[in-house]
Design a protein around this motif. Sequence first.
Motif, mmCIF file in Angstrom:
data_model
loop_
_atom_site.group_PDB
_atom_site.id
_atom_site.type_symbol
_atom_site.label_atom_id
_atom_site.label_comp_id
_atom_site.label_asym_id
_atom_site.label_seq_id
_atom_site.Cartn_x
_atom_site.Cartn_y
_atom_site.Cartn_z
ATOM 1 N N LEU A 103 0.799 -1.226 0.000
ATOM 2 C CA LEU A 103 0.000 0.000 0.000
ATOM 3 C C LEU A 103 0.830 1.273 0.000
ATOM 4 O O LEU A 103 0.343 2.338 0.398
ATOM 5 C CB LEU A 103 -0.933 0.013 1.223
ATOM 6 C CG LEU A 103 -2.067 -1.015 1.221
ATOM 7 C CD1 LEU A 103 -2.815 -1.001 2.559
ATOM 8 C CD2 LEU A 103 -3.029 -0.743 0.081
ATOM 9 N N PRO A 105 2.248 4.629 -1.370
ATOM 10 C CA PRO A 105 1.436 5.551 -2.171
ATOM 11 C C PRO A 105 1.754 5.548 -3.659
ATOM 12 O O PRO A 105 0.882 5.845 -4.480
ATOM 13 C CB PRO A 105 1.740 6.914 -1.549
ATOM 14 C CG PRO A 105 3.040 6.731 -0.810
ATOM 15 C CD PRO A 105 3.054 5.317 -0.355
ATOM 16 N N ASN A 106 2.971 5.217 -4.049
ATOM 17 C CA ASN A 106 3.329 5.252 -5.469
ATOM 18 C C ASN A 106 3.613 3.867 -6.034
ATOM 19 O O ASN A 106 3.034 3.466 -7.045
ATOM 20 C CB ASN A 106 4.554 6.155 -5.674
ATOM 21 C CG ASN A 106 4.273 7.592 -5.265
ATOM 22 O OD1 ASN A 106 3.229 8.140 -5.605
ATOM 23 N ND2 ASN A 106 5.199 8.194 -4.524
ATOM 24 N N ASN A 111 -1.856 -0.244 -5.211
ATOM 25 C CA ASN A 111 -2.048 1.043 -5.891
ATOM 26 C C ASN A 111 -1.690 0.957 -7.366
ATOM 27 O O ASN A 111 -2.367 1.558 -8.218
ATOM 28 C CB ASN A 111 -1.217 2.132 -5.201
ATOM 29 C CG ASN A 111 -1.864 2.645 -3.933
ATOM 30 O OD1 ASN A 111 -3.076 2.817 -3.867
ATOM 31 N ND2 ASN A 111 -1.064 2.874 -2.904
ATOM 32 N N ARG A 112 -0.640 0.215 -7.701
ATOM 33 C CA ARG A 112 -0.277 0.077 -9.114
ATOM 34 C C ARG A 112 -1.318 -0.750 -9.861
ATOM 35 O O ARG A 112 -1.634 -0.481 -11.013
ATOM 36 C CB ARG A 112 1.112 -0.557 -9.249
ATOM 37 C CG ARG A 112 2.226 0.418 -8.867
ATOM 38 C CD ARG A 112 3.617 -0.071 -9.191
ATOM 39 N NE ARG A 112 3.974 -1.223 -8.410
ATOM 40 C CZ ARG A 112 4.171 -2.443 -8.902
ATOM 41 N NH1 ARG A 112 4.015 -2.671 -10.199
ATOM 42 N NH2 ARG A 112 4.522 -3.442 -8.125
ATOM 43 N N ALA A 115 -4.220 1.535 -10.440
ATOM 44 C CA ALA A 115 -3.900 2.483 -11.507
ATOM 45 C C ALA A 115 -4.000 1.817 -12.869
ATOM 46 O O ALA A 115 -4.458 2.433 -13.853
ATOM 47 C CB ALA A 115 -2.490 3.041 -11.283
ATOM 48 N N ASP A 120 -8.221 5.216 -8.867
ATOM 49 C CA ASP A 120 -7.300 5.888 -7.946
ATOM 50 C C ASP A 120 -8.041 6.193 -6.655
ATOM 51 O O ASP A 120 -8.789 7.167 -6.568
ATOM 52 C CB ASP A 120 -6.760 7.179 -8.561
ATOM 53 C CG ASP A 120 -5.755 7.866 -7.644
ATOM 54 O OD1 ASP A 120 -5.328 7.225 -6.663
ATOM 55 O OD2 ASP A 120 -5.413 9.036 -7.897
ATOM 56 N N GLY A 122 -6.336 6.590 -3.805
ATOM 57 C CA GLY A 122 -5.420 7.318 -2.931
ATOM 58 C C GLY A 122 -5.016 6.553 -1.679
ATOM 59 O O GLY A 122 -4.828 7.148 -0.616
ATOM 60 N N LEU A 123 -4.879 5.233 -1.798
ATOM 61 C CA LEU A 123 -4.496 4.421 -0.635
ATOM 62 C C LEU A 123 -3.061 4.732 -0.229
ATOM 63 O O LEU A 123 -2.156 4.746 -1.062
ATOM 64 C CB LEU A 123 -4.642 2.936 -0.961
ATOM 65 C CG LEU A 123 -6.048 2.457 -1.328
ATOM 66 C CD1 LEU A 123 -6.030 0.989 -1.711
ATOM 67 C CD2 LEU A 123 -7.015 2.703 -0.177
ATOM 68 N N ASN A 124 -2.870 4.990 1.054
ATOM 69 C CA ASN A 124 -1.544 5.363 1.551
ATOM 70 C C ASN A 124 -1.372 4.810 2.957
ATOM 71 O O ASN A 124 -2.108 5.179 3.875
ATOM 72 C CB ASN A 124 -1.400 6.888 1.555
ATOM 73 C CG ASN A 124 0.007 7.334 1.957
ATOM 74 O OD1 ASN A 124 0.897 6.509 2.201
ATOM 75 N ND2 ASN A 124 0.204 8.641 2.030
#
Length: 546
Positions: A103, A105-106, A111-112, A115, A120, A122-124
Amino acid sequence: MAALLLFVGYPLLWLVLGAFGLPRGFGLDGFARSFTRAANVAPLVNTVVLAVSVGLASVVVAVPLAFAVARTDVALRRVVHGLVGLAYVLPPYLTSVAYIILLGPNAGHINRALAWLGLDFGLNIFTGSGVVFVITLHVFAIPYFLTCEALQSVDGSMEESARMLGAGRWGVVRRVTLPLVAPAITGGALLAAVNSLALFGPQAILGLPAQIVYLPTRIFGAVSSYPPRYPEASAMSLALVALTVAGLAAQRLYLGRRSYVTVGGKGVRPARWRLGPWRWPVGGLLMVPVLLAAVAPVTVLTLAAFSKVWTKAPTLDNLTLAHFQAALLDNQIAVRGLVNSLELAVAAATLAVLIGLAVAYLDLRTRLRGRVMLDYLAILPLGLPGTVMAVALLQAFIHPPVVLYGTIWILLVAYVARAIPMGARSANAALRQVDASLEEAARITGASWTAALRRVLLPILRPSLLLGWLLVFIPSLSELSTTILLYSSGTETISVAIYRLNDMGQLEVVAALSVVLIGIILVALLLMQALAGRSRTAVVASAAGG
């Protein structure tokens, strides 16, 4: 007695003295800075919010899970039960690293994947909610096991009486069952909350990058600064102790108002609910939290450990063993950390069991004055967060007459101090199950006290003591909260190596080292299961022989 005073009493005395500025002076500056500076007030508030959030979240996850496992014929309940145990023995800082991979952010896998699907959310994981999430995945096992045991102990005749009076199934649960197991639920919530206070790993690994500071990380900053702010660190440590005591008092006040007797002289075991066609759907739903808590971290770390680049798919071209070579042979921090951890865990487990056996023997087999206080002193560290013990030991052993700071011996003292409660409780429980008449019979036949101890008592206790040894060895092997404040160059442990390598961004080497640590823990767990069976057999045999 001397060992307990050295490992527990002496450091705790210096924790209090240090908060008043000793040995350099005497004053209240440490308390004033701790509770008036905004930089210290915010971590205190964050810590309270974390503890309350984790306590509530743990109950929300654990109670339905425990009810389904203990009271229904749901599918996969044994698998769920075992995975909850695995989630608890997994060091939470490893779960933190795993969820950075999932998880982040990038580059996080989830998240990938989102994407790629054009989504999106915005899981962080680097948020306050992320810290609560990861810690909850670790500590929800506490209210789960307590509630599960309580549900199995409730007298089924109480529920049957309610049903005969016309109450529906869910009405019985709401008005009879849950109130009766309230001590287990509230006790579990309290223990989960108290545990969250002490878990430095998730707070530092996930909180510090987002500039979210909690008391343990703030204490770490105070000790690590130059010059170190020891009075401030001691005062904040006492604040952590105060939070623990407040939680205990709140639970005692709540439980003291009602009766929660659940086991009578003619108890009836509650019948399991038949779920029929819902067995497997409900079983699948129950697997979600344990998959998140146990299976996902182990799987993710294993895949990353065998991948050249963790952000790429685990294809044949991306597979490698180089990270294990780095972790076990090339990286000096990792190699030294693994060796130090094994040596410290073995030594701490051995000393804790020996001290615990001595305390239990004095308490149960002698009439020594003060033996009850000795037992209380042995279990005192159980309620102290690791960060608090670290500050206490630092204050005690950084100056004469006993200087241990900067050596590996201070880590050994810390591990033993934290492990004495487990060693004492294990030895006490084992010794209570052995009839004293066995030793008396040996003495009557001419054996000396030492011979009776060596030839009669210790062989019977051996499986239980080995089980207690493993119960100390596992957490000592992966300990971080205390170690992070006390280690120095050359005394790094495997947990410190993982923490430092994670800071350096070497996630693949961190994953390889994590897999090695998990492998050792799993082997120890298998030994524990085998020894638990042998311990029960030994007790039964001793009872039959008596």
